[in-house]
Scaffold this active site. Structure first.
Site, PDB file in Angstrom:
ATOM      1  CG  ASP A  23      -0.142  -0.182   2.519  1.00 38.46           C
ATOM      2  OD1 ASP A  23       1.051   0.186   2.583  1.00 38.46           O
ATOM      3  OD2 ASP A  23      -0.730  -0.702   3.479  1.00 38.46           O
ATOM      4  CG  ASP A  57       1.434   4.708   4.540  1.00 38.66           C
ATOM      5  OD1 ASP A  57       0.245   4.368   4.520  1.00 38.66           O
ATOM      6  OD2 ASP A  57       2.325   4.031   5.071  1.00 38.66           O
ATOM      7  CG  ASP A  72      10.467   2.824  11.262  1.00 45.55           C
ATOM      8  OD1 ASP A  72      10.582   3.332  10.133  1.00 45.55           O
ATOM      9  OD2 ASP A  72       9.687   1.879  11.509  1.00 45.55           O
TER      10      ASP A  72
END
Ligand code: ATP
Ligand code: MG
Length: 412
Positions: free
Chosen positions: A30, A32, A112
């Site tokens: 997907d 973002d 991250d």
């Protein structure tokens, strides 16, 4: 979508796993979107949009059957910013809430791993890379952004994410992260069980469960998620338990690879089976019958496991059914086999029995019998039942102990 935001005067980029996977030549799961528009401003641009957010506020845009997540640029907290509005930092340095908006660059630094902080600009097909992610993509390194100790302490779940990504894309975890993770699995003790449950599903239900399991064990993280399971693996390294878990995970991976559904109930049934068997032993020795012993053992194991990862009832109930059906699959006489076949949990229980069979815990003959029973016609089934040996017809019956006198429920 990005163009819509751009036309409305906002910056907007693809970011995160979608960009990472695309750059690796893999099918993105997907995409973002990151933007300088606030969630409310995003909502004003799209009709089919709702604002969601537990840890932080996001806009979800419904796009056909898919939901695209649009996040406003945010910044990372700095240790001395504790008083900052919207940001709370616990004593150990763990972020409790981070809802402070920032610039594109801030947004990159709070992510991250370097390879998760690449921004793709669809207007000119360029990639914006503040953290050195392109270099790490080329080198095959999963590198945490910033100071490893600080970033993992802020959010210890990043240790699990490191394992998940390393397993998924076969990247090497950077040396500083490795050193930290080996020593700090205990930081997961402070993470709410519900969040760890979500993470466990991502770890084991994303198609790379075997590799993920091996890495979790290697980095001493598994014992902080499934301590009872971990103990049971230690108890019999060469025996069945290790095999059953591994086979279940391999089976999960294989199902996902061909688009078959997988359920947390089955996954947890496999992970907690050996702890339940161990807990059953003393109960059986006390003369308690198999089924009540199983339920008592299961309750104890579940209660203990819930301290680490939660397991919603809609999964724990079928999990216990999968287990208790293991005790019933042996006795097939009369109408029993027919009734079991109609049970809503039959298929899962049968699959589970096959795993036990492969691990040497159940006679291959019993597995084959059930495999055949499902495919033959009604007359064939009647014949199969008729031909059962008395022991197989009554199953555990031949070994069954006399039922102890019923205790009153309230005596509990
Ligand atoms: P996947 O392919 O599994 O969805 P992903 O990288 O998209 O991988 P998500 O959990 O969807 O992972 O998160 C999207 C992005 O948000 C990540 O790529 C990362 O940049 C950022 N992110 C998510 N969780 C964290 C976290 N705990 N700490 C910092 N950044 C995070
Ligand atoms: Mg994602």
């Amino acid at each position: 979508m990005l163009h819509r935001l751009n036309s409305a005067g906002y910056e907007a980029y693809l970011v995160g796993g979608g960009v990472r996977d695309m750059l690796l030549g893999r099918e993105p799961k997907d995409f973002d979107i990151a933007t300088d528009a606030s969630p409310e401003q995003v909502r004003d641009v799209f009709r089919n949009c709702r604002l969601v957010g537990r840890r932080f506020r996001l806009a979800h845009i419904l796009f056909g059957r898919e939901t695209i997540e649009v996040a406003t640029f945010r910044r990372a907290q700095v240790a001395d910013e504790e008083a900052e509005v919207g940001m709370e930092i616990e004593e150990g340095g763990r972020i409790l809430r981070d809802n402070v908006y920032g610039t594109l660059e801030d947004d990159a630094w709070r992510r991250d791993f370097t390879i998760n902080a690449l921004y793709y600009n669809v207007q000119d097909f360029s990639v914006i890379d503040y953290a050195g992610g392109m270099q790490d993509i080329a080198a095959g390194v999963l590198r945490i952004i910033g100071d490893p100790a600080q970033r993992y302490r802020e959010d210890p779940v990043r240790m699990l994410r490191a394992i998940r990504f390393a397993a998924k894309i076969a990247f090497r975890i950077d040396a500083a992260s490795e050193a930290f993770i080996y020593e700090n699995g205990h930081l997961l003790d402070d993470i709410p069980a519900a969040r760890l449950f979500d993470e466990v599903l991502k770890l084991f239900m994303s198609g790379h469960a075997v590799q993920t399991f091996e890495l979790l064990r290697h980095y001493y993280l598994f014992e902080f998620l499934f301590p009872l399971t971990d103990d049971s693996l230690g108890e019999e390294e060469e025996g069945m338990p290790h095999q059953l878990v591994l086979r279940a995970l391999a089976n999960t991976d294989a199902r996902i690879a061909v688009g078959k559904p997988v359920t947390p109930a089955f996954l947890y049934a496999a992970l907690l089976w050996e702890p339940v068997r161990i807990a059953m032993r003393p109960l059986l020795e006390q003369g308690i019958e198999e089924l009540p012993a199983l339920h008592q053992a299961a309750n104890g194991v579940i209660e203990e496991q819930l301290r680490y990862t939660s397991l919603p009832r809609r999964f724990s109930t079928p999990m216990v059914e999968i287990w208790s059906m293991q005790l019933r699959l042996g006795s097939r006489g009369g109408r029993r086999a027919f009734r079991l076949l109609e049970h809503p949990r039959f298929r899962a229980a049968y699959d589970f029995m096959l795993l036990r069979g492969e691990s040497g815990e159940v006679e291959q003959e019993l597995c084959d019998w059930w495999t055949e029973f499902q495919v033959v016609d009604e007359a064939g089934r009647e014949a199969m039942v008729k031909n059962l040996s008395p022991a197989a017809a009554g199953g555990a019956g031949s070994k069954r102990r006399k039922r102890p006198p019923r205790r009153k429920k309230s005596a509990e």
